[in-house]
Design a protein around this motif. Structure first.
Motif, PDB file in Angstrom:
ATOM      1  N   GLY A 100     -11.551   4.888  -4.467  1.00 12.56           N
ATOM      2  CA  GLY A 100     -12.803   5.348  -3.831  1.00 12.56           C
ATOM      3  C   GLY A 100     -13.002   6.845  -3.890  1.00 12.56           C
ATOM      4  O   GLY A 100     -13.502   7.433  -2.921  1.00 12.56           O
ATOM      5  N   GLU A 101     -12.624   7.451  -5.028  1.00 13.43           N
ATOM      6  CA  GLU A 101     -12.854   8.889  -5.257  1.00 13.43           C
ATOM      7  C   GLU A 101     -12.259   9.770  -4.153  1.00 13.43           C
ATOM      8  O   GLU A 101     -12.769  10.847  -3.847  1.00 13.43           O
ATOM      9  N   GLY A 102     -11.225   9.247  -3.502  1.00 10.49           N
ATOM     10  CA  GLY A 102     -10.581  10.027  -2.438  1.00 10.49           C
ATOM     11  C   GLY A 102     -11.374  10.024  -1.143  1.00 10.49           C
ATOM     12  O   GLY A 102     -11.068  10.768  -0.214  1.00 10.49           O
ATOM     13  N   ARG A 103     -12.408   9.190  -1.081  1.00 17.46           N
ATOM     14  CA  ARG A 103     -13.158   9.061   0.181  1.00 17.46           C
ATOM     15  C   ARG A 103     -12.548   7.914   0.972  1.00 17.46           C
ATOM     16  O   ARG A 103     -11.788   7.101   0.435  1.00 17.46           O
ATOM     17  N   LEU A 104     -12.945   7.835   2.249  1.00 19.65           N
ATOM     18  CA  LEU A 104     -12.449   6.791   3.167  1.00 19.65           C
ATOM     19  C   LEU A 104     -12.238   5.435   2.484  1.00 19.65           C
ATOM     20  O   LEU A 104     -13.210   4.716   2.209  1.00 19.65           O
ATOM     21  N   VAL A 105     -10.991   5.077   2.252  1.00 17.39           N
ATOM     22  CA  VAL A 105     -10.701   3.863   1.479  1.00 17.39           C
ATOM     23  C   VAL A 105     -11.213   2.608   2.184  1.00 17.39           C
ATOM     24  O   VAL A 105     -11.637   1.644   1.544  1.00 17.39           O
ATOM     25  N   ASN A 106     -11.197   2.629   3.516  1.00 18.49           N
ATOM     26  CA  ASN A 106     -11.551   1.412   4.264  1.00 18.49           C
ATOM     27  C   ASN A 106     -13.044   1.113   4.222  1.00 18.49           C
ATOM     28  O   ASN A 106     -13.451  -0.025   4.443  1.00 18.49           O
ATOM     29  N   LEU A 107     -13.845   2.125   3.906  1.00 15.78           N
ATOM     30  CA  LEU A 107     -15.289   1.888   3.813  1.00 15.78           C
ATOM     31  C   LEU A 107     -15.775   1.981   2.375  1.00 15.78           C
ATOM     32  O   LEU A 107     -16.734   1.305   1.996  1.00 15.78           O
ATOM     33  N   ALA A 108     -15.106   2.807   1.560  1.00 16.59           N
ATOM     34  CA  ALA A 108     -15.511   2.902   0.152  1.00 16.59           C
ATOM     35  C   ALA A 108     -15.161   1.600  -0.570  1.00 16.59           C
ATOM     36  O   ALA A 108     -15.944   1.105  -1.380  1.00 16.59           O
TER      37      ALA A 108
END
Ligand code: ADE
Length: 411
Positions: free
Chosen positions: A327-335
Protein backbone atom coordinates in the motif's frame (compact mmCIF):
# COMPACT_ATOMS: atom_id res chain seq x y z
CA UNK A 1 -28.51 1.24 -9.55
CA UNK A 2 -24.88 0.48 -10.53
CA UNK A 3 -23.16 -2.64 -9.20
CA UNK A 4 -20.75 -0.37 -7.33
CA UNK A 5 -23.55 1.50 -5.59
CA UNK A 6 -25.34 -1.73 -4.72
CA UNK A 7 -22.15 -3.13 -3.16
CA UNK A 8 -21.75 0.08 -1.18
CA UNK A 9 -25.34 -0.01 0.03
CA UNK A 10 -24.91 -3.60 1.16
CA UNK A 11 -21.70 -2.72 3.00
CA UNK A 12 -23.36 0.23 4.73
CA UNK A 13 -26.32 -1.96 5.71
CA UNK A 14 -24.00 -4.68 7.07
CA UNK A 15 -21.99 -2.19 9.10
CA UNK A 16 -25.12 -0.47 10.42
CA UNK A 17 -26.63 -3.79 11.46
CA UNK A 18 -23.54 -4.56 13.57
CA UNK A 19 -23.14 -1.14 15.19
CA UNK A 20 -25.46 -1.65 18.16
CA UNK A 21 -24.11 1.13 20.34
CA UNK A 22 -24.31 3.72 17.60
CA UNK A 23 -27.83 2.47 16.81
CA UNK A 24 -28.96 3.26 20.36
CA UNK A 25 -27.35 6.71 20.24
CA UNK A 26 -28.77 7.25 16.77
CA UNK A 27 -32.34 6.59 17.91
CA UNK A 28 -32.05 9.36 20.45
CA UNK A 29 -30.27 11.76 18.05
CA UNK A 30 -32.81 11.25 15.28
CA UNK A 31 -35.70 11.87 17.68
CA UNK A 32 -34.18 15.05 19.19
CA UNK A 33 -32.20 16.34 16.18
CA UNK A 34 -29.63 18.26 18.28
CA UNK A 35 -27.53 19.05 15.19
CA UNK A 36 -30.35 20.85 13.37
CA UNK A 37 -29.03 23.92 11.56
CA UNK A 38 -25.37 22.92 11.95
CA UNK A 39 -22.85 22.18 9.23
CA UNK A 40 -20.45 19.31 9.92
CA UNK A 41 -17.27 18.81 7.87
CA UNK A 42 -15.65 15.39 8.12
CA UNK A 43 -12.27 14.04 6.99
CA UNK A 44 -12.18 10.37 7.92
CA UNK A 45 -11.34 7.12 6.14
CA UNK A 46 -14.30 6.86 3.78
CA UNK A 47 -15.52 3.31 4.22
CA UNK A 48 -18.68 1.65 5.47
CA UNK A 49 -18.45 2.38 9.21
CA UNK A 50 -17.61 6.02 8.51
CA UNK A 51 -20.60 6.16 6.17
CA UNK A 52 -22.87 5.00 8.99
CA UNK A 53 -21.52 7.77 11.25
CA UNK A 54 -21.92 10.44 8.55
CA UNK A 55 -25.53 9.40 7.86
CA UNK A 56 -26.23 9.34 11.59
CA UNK A 57 -25.04 12.93 11.98
CA UNK A 58 -27.09 13.96 8.96
CA UNK A 59 -30.16 12.27 10.39
CA UNK A 60 -29.50 14.13 13.65
CA UNK A 61 -30.15 17.33 11.68
CA UNK A 62 -26.72 18.36 10.36
CA UNK A 63 -25.66 19.24 6.85
CA UNK A 64 -22.68 16.97 6.30
CA UNK A 65 -19.77 16.95 3.87
CA UNK A 66 -17.26 14.12 3.89
CA UNK A 67 -13.77 13.72 2.43
CA UNK A 68 -11.07 11.15 2.99
CA UNK A 69 -8.20 11.59 5.43
CA UNK A 70 -5.93 9.36 3.34
CA UNK A 71 -5.56 9.04 -0.45
CA UNK A 72 -5.60 5.25 -0.38
CA UNK A 73 -8.18 4.31 2.26
CA UNK A 74 -11.42 4.98 0.41
CA UNK A 75 -14.00 2.33 -0.44
CA UNK A 76 -15.38 3.61 -3.77
CA UNK A 77 -18.53 1.53 -3.42
CA UNK A 78 -19.39 3.32 -0.18
CA UNK A 79 -18.75 6.68 -1.87
CA UNK A 80 -21.19 5.71 -4.64
CA UNK A 81 -23.85 4.65 -2.12
CA UNK A 82 -23.42 7.76 0.04
CA UNK A 83 -23.64 10.06 -2.96
CA UNK A 84 -26.78 8.27 -4.16
CA UNK A 85 -28.21 8.90 -0.70
CA UNK A 86 -27.53 12.62 -1.11
CA UNK A 87 -24.51 12.85 1.19
CA UNK A 88 -21.86 15.14 -0.29
CA UNK A 89 -18.80 12.90 -0.41
CA UNK A 90 -15.42 13.77 -1.93
CA UNK A 91 -13.11 10.76 -2.06
CA UNK A 92 -11.68 8.25 -4.50
CA UNK A 93 -9.37 5.33 -3.81
CA UNK A 94 -5.97 6.23 -5.21
CA UNK A 95 -6.72 9.95 -5.47
CA UNK A 96 -3.62 12.06 -6.13
CA UNK A 97 -2.17 14.26 -3.39
CA UNK A 98 -3.59 17.24 -5.31
CA UNK A 99 -7.07 15.72 -5.36
CA UNK A 100 -6.72 14.84 -1.70
CA UNK A 101 -6.06 18.49 -0.93
CA UNK A 102 -8.89 19.66 -3.20
CA UNK A 103 -11.37 17.36 -1.49
CA UNK A 104 -10.42 18.65 1.97
CA UNK A 105 -10.98 22.17 0.67
CA UNK A 106 -14.43 21.13 -0.63
CA UNK A 107 -15.30 20.14 2.93
CA UNK A 108 -14.07 23.51 4.20
CA UNK A 109 -16.06 25.30 1.46
CA UNK A 110 -19.13 24.20 3.44
CA UNK A 111 -17.93 26.57 6.20
CA UNK A 112 -18.44 23.88 8.85
CA UNK A 113 -19.46 24.66 12.41
CA UNK A 114 -17.99 21.37 13.57
CA UNK A 115 -15.07 19.46 12.05
CA UNK A 116 -14.43 15.78 12.57
CA UNK A 117 -10.86 14.96 11.65
CA UNK A 118 -8.57 11.94 11.55
CA UNK A 119 -4.93 13.02 11.41
CA UNK A 120 -5.67 16.77 11.69
CA UNK A 121 -5.21 17.65 8.01
CA UNK A 122 -8.56 19.46 8.00
CA UNK A 123 -7.76 21.29 11.25
CA UNK A 124 -4.31 22.18 9.89
CA UNK A 125 -5.80 23.75 6.74
CA UNK A 126 -8.29 25.71 8.84
CA UNK A 127 -5.38 27.25 10.74
CA UNK A 128 -3.28 28.06 7.66
CA UNK A 129 -4.68 28.81 4.23
CA UNK A 130 -8.40 28.58 5.14
CA UNK A 131 -8.46 30.92 8.12
CA UNK A 132 -11.41 32.80 6.64
CA UNK A 133 -13.56 29.81 7.66
CA UNK A 134 -12.47 29.98 11.34
CA UNK A 135 -15.17 32.44 12.52
CA UNK A 136 -17.86 29.83 11.75
CA UNK A 137 -16.10 26.94 13.54
CA UNK A 138 -17.44 26.03 16.99
CA UNK A 139 -15.10 23.11 17.57
CA UNK A 140 -13.68 19.84 16.36
CA UNK A 141 -13.10 16.19 17.21
CA UNK A 142 -9.82 14.42 16.51
CA UNK A 143 -9.93 10.68 15.97
CA UNK A 144 -6.35 9.50 16.04
CA UNK A 145 -3.08 9.57 18.04
CA UNK A 146 -1.16 11.39 15.29
CA UNK A 147 -3.90 14.01 14.93
CA UNK A 148 -4.03 14.62 18.69
CA UNK A 149 -0.23 15.07 18.74
CA UNK A 150 -0.51 17.68 15.99
CA UNK A 151 -3.38 19.52 17.68
CA UNK A 152 -1.52 19.53 21.01
CA UNK A 153 1.49 21.03 19.21
CA UNK A 154 -0.80 23.77 17.86
CA UNK A 155 -2.12 24.34 21.38
CA UNK A 156 1.45 24.58 22.78
CA UNK A 157 2.35 27.09 20.09
CA UNK A 158 -0.66 29.20 21.13
CA UNK A 159 -2.17 28.70 17.67
CA UNK A 160 -5.26 26.60 18.34
CA UNK A 161 -8.28 28.70 17.41
CA UNK A 162 -11.15 26.49 18.62
CA UNK A 163 -11.75 23.66 21.12
CA UNK A 164 -10.81 20.19 19.94
CA UNK A 165 -11.97 17.06 21.72
CA UNK A 166 -9.32 14.33 21.73
CA UNK A 167 -11.63 11.46 20.86
CA UNK A 168 -8.58 9.23 20.52
CA UNK A 169 -7.88 9.48 24.23
CA UNK A 170 -11.27 8.17 25.37
CA UNK A 171 -10.88 4.75 27.01
CA UNK A 172 -13.64 3.41 24.80
CA UNK A 173 -11.56 4.49 21.81
CA UNK A 174 -7.87 3.78 22.28
CA UNK A 175 -8.16 0.70 24.48
CA UNK A 176 -10.12 -1.13 21.81
CA UNK A 177 -9.67 0.67 18.47
CA UNK A 178 -5.92 1.20 18.72
CA UNK A 179 -5.21 -2.22 20.21
CA UNK A 180 -7.76 -4.78 19.00
CA UNK A 181 -8.86 -2.77 15.97
CA UNK A 182 -5.38 -2.20 14.60
CA UNK A 183 -4.29 -5.66 15.72
CA UNK A 184 -6.90 -7.39 13.59
CA UNK A 185 -7.07 -4.98 10.66
CA UNK A 186 -3.32 -4.93 10.08
CA UNK A 187 -3.30 -8.72 9.83
CA UNK A 188 -6.32 -8.46 7.49
CA UNK A 189 -4.48 -5.98 5.24
CA UNK A 190 -1.24 -7.99 5.21
CA UNK A 191 -2.96 -11.25 4.36
CA UNK A 192 -5.21 -9.69 1.71
CA UNK A 193 -2.21 -8.07 0.06
CA UNK A 194 0.26 -10.96 0.21
CA UNK A 195 -1.56 -14.26 0.81
CA UNK A 196 1.62 -15.28 2.67
CA UNK A 197 1.93 -17.46 5.76
CA UNK A 198 2.62 -15.77 9.10
CA UNK A 199 3.27 -18.90 11.15
CA UNK A 200 6.95 -19.47 11.74
CA UNK A 201 7.95 -16.13 10.24
CA UNK A 202 10.02 -13.43 11.93
CA UNK A 203 7.63 -10.53 12.31
CA UNK A 204 9.09 -7.20 13.46
CA UNK A 205 6.79 -4.59 15.02
CA UNK A 206 8.25 -1.10 15.38
CA UNK A 207 6.60 0.70 18.29
CA UNK A 208 4.88 -0.79 21.32
CA UNK A 209 2.16 1.76 21.87
CA UNK A 210 -1.45 0.58 21.88
CA UNK A 211 -1.36 -0.14 18.14
CA UNK A 212 1.97 -1.96 18.29
CA UNK A 213 0.77 -4.05 21.24
CA UNK A 214 -2.28 -5.08 19.26
CA UNK A 215 -0.33 -5.97 16.14
CA UNK A 216 2.34 -7.91 18.05
CA UNK A 217 -0.27 -9.88 20.01
CA UNK A 218 -2.33 -10.81 16.95
CA UNK A 219 0.75 -11.73 14.90
CA UNK A 220 1.85 -14.04 17.72
CA UNK A 221 -1.62 -15.52 17.68
CA UNK A 222 -1.07 -16.40 14.03
CA UNK A 223 2.11 -18.27 14.96
CA UNK A 224 4.66 -15.65 13.97
CA UNK A 225 7.87 -15.15 15.93
CA UNK A 226 7.41 -11.52 16.97
CA UNK A 227 10.23 -9.04 17.60
CA UNK A 228 9.54 -5.55 18.96
CA UNK A 229 11.66 -2.43 18.47
CA UNK A 230 11.17 0.56 20.76
CA UNK A 231 12.77 3.85 21.81
CA UNK A 232 10.94 4.09 25.14
CA UNK A 233 12.73 2.05 27.85
CA UNK A 234 9.54 1.37 29.84
CA UNK A 235 7.61 0.15 26.81
CA UNK A 236 10.60 -1.96 25.78
CA UNK A 237 10.50 -3.76 29.14
CA UNK A 238 6.74 -4.17 28.83
CA UNK A 239 7.20 -5.81 25.42
CA UNK A 240 9.92 -8.09 26.83
CA UNK A 241 7.74 -9.14 29.79
CA UNK A 242 4.81 -9.68 27.43
CA UNK A 243 7.04 -12.34 25.89
CA UNK A 244 8.41 -10.64 22.79
CA UNK A 245 12.04 -10.35 21.74
CA UNK A 246 13.20 -6.72 21.94
CA UNK A 247 16.10 -5.31 19.95
CA UNK A 248 17.13 -2.40 17.73
CA UNK A 249 15.79 -2.06 14.20
CA UNK A 250 19.31 -2.59 12.90
CA UNK A 251 19.46 -5.96 14.69
CA UNK A 252 15.87 -6.91 13.83
CA UNK A 253 15.98 -5.96 10.15
CA UNK A 254 18.58 -8.63 9.24
CA UNK A 255 16.30 -11.64 9.67
CA UNK A 256 12.87 -10.05 9.32
CA UNK A 257 10.29 -11.65 7.06
CA UNK A 258 7.88 -8.81 7.83
CA UNK A 259 8.51 -5.33 9.25
CA UNK A 260 5.44 -3.38 10.36
CA UNK A 261 5.82 0.19 11.61
CA UNK A 262 3.41 1.59 14.19
CA UNK A 263 5.26 4.47 15.82
CA UNK A 264 3.58 7.64 14.52
CA UNK A 265 7.03 9.04 13.77
CA UNK A 266 9.03 9.38 10.58
CA UNK A 267 12.14 7.53 9.31
CA UNK A 268 11.66 4.37 11.33
CA UNK A 269 12.96 2.19 8.48
CA UNK A 270 15.63 4.02 6.47
CA UNK A 271 18.43 3.25 4.03
CA UNK A 272 20.67 1.75 6.73
CA UNK A 273 17.99 -0.83 7.59
CA UNK A 274 17.00 -1.41 3.96
CA UNK A 275 20.60 -2.32 3.16
CA UNK A 276 20.45 -5.01 5.86
CA UNK A 277 17.09 -6.66 5.20
CA UNK A 278 17.04 -10.07 3.61
CA UNK A 279 15.70 -10.90 0.19
CA UNK A 280 11.90 -11.08 0.16
CA UNK A 281 11.25 -8.95 3.25
CA UNK A 282 7.74 -7.44 3.33
CA UNK A 283 7.43 -3.88 4.64
CA UNK A 284 4.19 -2.28 5.77
CA UNK A 285 3.09 0.69 7.82
CA UNK A 286 0.25 0.96 10.33
CA UNK A 287 0.88 4.57 11.35
CA UNK A 288 -1.30 7.41 10.10
CA UNK A 289 1.13 8.96 7.60
CA UNK A 290 3.34 7.33 4.96
CA UNK A 291 6.53 8.58 6.57
CA UNK A 292 7.55 5.62 8.75
CA UNK A 293 9.18 3.57 6.01
CA UNK A 294 11.33 6.03 4.09
CA UNK A 295 9.93 5.68 0.59
CA UNK A 296 12.53 8.19 -0.58
CA UNK A 297 15.38 5.94 0.61
CA UNK A 298 13.70 2.94 -0.96
CA UNK A 299 13.35 4.70 -4.33
CA UNK A 300 16.98 5.75 -4.07
CA UNK A 301 18.26 2.23 -3.36
CA UNK A 302 16.09 0.54 -5.97
CA UNK A 303 17.20 -0.29 -9.48
CA UNK A 304 13.64 -1.18 -10.53
CA UNK A 305 10.14 -1.12 -9.14
CA UNK A 306 7.05 -2.95 -10.34
CA UNK A 307 3.60 -3.78 -9.03
CA UNK A 308 3.48 -7.53 -8.48
CA UNK A 309 0.05 -7.86 -6.85
CA UNK A 310 -2.74 -5.47 -6.03
CA UNK A 311 -1.32 -3.33 -3.18
CA UNK A 312 2.18 -4.88 -3.42
CA UNK A 313 5.17 -3.14 -5.01
CA UNK A 314 8.42 -5.00 -5.56
CA UNK A 315 11.58 -2.96 -5.19
CA UNK A 316 14.59 -4.64 -6.79
CA UNK A 317 17.50 -3.14 -4.88
CA UNK A 318 20.91 -2.61 -6.44
CA UNK A 319 22.91 -5.64 -5.38
CA UNK A 320 20.11 -8.08 -6.20
CA UNK A 321 17.76 -8.20 -3.17
CA UNK A 322 14.05 -7.67 -3.56
CA UNK A 323 11.81 -6.14 -0.94
CA UNK A 324 8.04 -5.71 -1.02
CA UNK A 325 6.04 -2.70 0.16
CA UNK A 326 2.33 -2.86 0.89
CA UNK A 327 0.00 0.00 0.00
CA UNK A 328 2.78 2.45 -0.92
CA UNK A 329 3.77 2.66 2.74
CA UNK A 330 0.35 4.03 3.69
CA UNK A 331 -1.87 2.55 6.42
CA UNK A 332 -1.83 -1.14 5.49
CA UNK A 333 -5.10 -1.90 7.28
CA UNK A 334 -7.06 0.55 5.14
CA UNK A 335 -5.00 0.61 1.94
CA UNK A 336 -5.14 -3.18 1.59
CA UNK A 337 -7.64 -4.23 4.27
CA UNK A 338 -11.12 -3.22 5.32
CA UNK A 339 -10.18 -1.04 8.30
CA UNK A 340 -11.00 -1.93 11.87
CA UNK A 341 -13.74 -4.47 12.61
CA UNK A 342 -17.26 -3.07 12.64
CA UNK A 343 -17.89 -3.65 16.36
CA UNK A 344 -14.71 -1.72 17.19
CA UNK A 345 -15.62 1.28 15.05
CA UNK A 346 -19.07 1.11 16.65
CA UNK A 347 -17.46 2.16 19.95
CA UNK A 348 -15.10 4.76 18.42
CA UNK A 349 -17.82 6.36 16.33
CA UNK A 350 -20.30 6.34 19.21
CA UNK A 351 -17.79 8.51 21.06
CA UNK A 352 -17.54 10.69 17.93
CA UNK A 353 -21.34 11.07 17.74
CA UNK A 354 -21.64 11.99 21.44
CA UNK A 355 -18.74 14.46 21.23
CA UNK A 356 -20.31 16.09 18.17
CA UNK A 357 -23.50 16.59 20.17
CA UNK A 358 -21.43 17.97 23.06
CA UNK A 359 -19.76 20.52 20.75
CA UNK A 360 -23.14 21.49 19.32
CA UNK A 361 -24.45 22.12 22.83
CA UNK A 362 -21.44 23.54 24.66
CA UNK A 363 -18.67 24.16 22.09
CA UNK A 364 -19.13 27.93 22.10
CA UNK A 365 -18.40 28.00 25.83
CA UNK A 366 -15.34 25.76 25.61
CA UNK A 367 -11.93 27.50 25.51
CA UNK A 368 -9.72 26.88 22.46
CA UNK A 369 -7.82 23.99 23.99
CA UNK A 370 -7.55 20.23 23.60
CA UNK A 371 -10.35 18.77 25.75
CA UNK A 372 -10.60 15.20 27.01
CA UNK A 373 -13.76 13.20 26.35
CA UNK A 374 -15.91 13.62 29.48
CA UNK A 375 -15.89 10.54 31.70
CA UNK A 376 -19.72 10.23 31.50
CA UNK A 377 -19.61 9.81 27.71
CA UNK A 378 -16.94 7.12 27.97
CA UNK A 379 -19.02 5.31 30.57
CA UNK A 380 -22.23 5.68 28.58
CA UNK A 381 -20.62 4.00 25.56
CA UNK A 382 -19.18 1.26 27.79
CA UNK A 383 -22.58 0.53 29.36
CA UNK A 384 -24.34 0.51 25.99
CA UNK A 385 -21.67 -1.87 24.67
CA UNK A 386 -22.07 -4.20 27.63
CA UNK A 387 -25.82 -4.19 27.08
CA UNK A 388 -25.32 -4.98 23.38
CA UNK A 389 -23.08 -7.90 24.40
CA UNK A 390 -25.65 -9.15 26.93
CA UNK A 391 -23.20 -8.79 29.82
CA UNK A 392 -24.23 -7.68 33.29
CA UNK A 393 -21.70 -6.43 35.82
CA UNK A 394 -21.75 -5.90 39.58
CA UNK A 395 -22.28 -2.55 41.30
CA UNK A 396 -20.58 -1.27 44.46
CA UNK A 397 -22.68 -1.34 47.63
CA UNK A 398 -22.99 1.88 49.64
CA UNK A 399 -20.58 0.44 52.23
CA UNK A 400 -18.03 -0.41 49.53
CA UNK A 401 -18.22 3.09 48.08
CA UNK A 402 -17.71 4.55 51.53
CA UNK A 403 -14.71 2.25 52.13
CA UNK A 404 -13.05 3.54 48.96
CA UNK A 405 -13.45 7.12 50.18
CA UNK A 406 -12.22 6.48 53.71
CA UNK A 407 -8.73 6.68 55.20
CA UNK A 408 -9.59 5.46 58.68
CA UNK A 409 -11.05 2.09 57.72
CA UNK A 410 -7.87 0.16 56.85
CA UNK A 411 -8.45 -3.15 58.52
N1 ADE B 1 -12.47 2.91 9.59
C1 ADE B 1 -12.84 4.20 9.66
N2 ADE B 1 -11.95 4.93 10.32
C2 ADE B 1 -10.95 4.08 10.68
C3 ADE B 1 -9.74 4.25 11.39
N3 ADE B 1 -9.35 5.41 11.87
N4 ADE B 1 -8.97 3.17 11.55
C4 ADE B 1 -9.33 1.98 11.04
N5 ADE B 1 -10.46 1.75 10.39
C5 ADE B 1 -11.28 2.80 10.20
Amino acid sequence: MSDLEERGRNRLAWAKAHMDVLAAIRRSLVRRKPLRGLRVGMALHVEAKTGVLALTLRDAGAKVRLASCNPLSTDDSVVAALRADGLETFAKKGETEKQYDEYLHKVLDLRPHIVIDDGADLIYRLHTNRREVLPDVIGGNEETTTGVLRVRAMERAGQLAFPVISVNDAHMKYLFDNRYGTGQSVIDGLLTATNLLLAGKRFVVAGYGWCGRGIATRARGMGAHVVVTEVDPVRAIEAKLDGFEVMTMEQAARDADFIITATGDKEVVTAKDLRLVKDGCVLANAGHFNVEVSMRDLERLAARKRRVREYVDEYALRGGKKVYVIGEGRLVNLAAGQGHPVEIMDMSFSIQALCTELLAKSGKAMPPRVHPVPRELDEKVARLKLRAMGIEIDALSAAQKEYLQSWTEGT
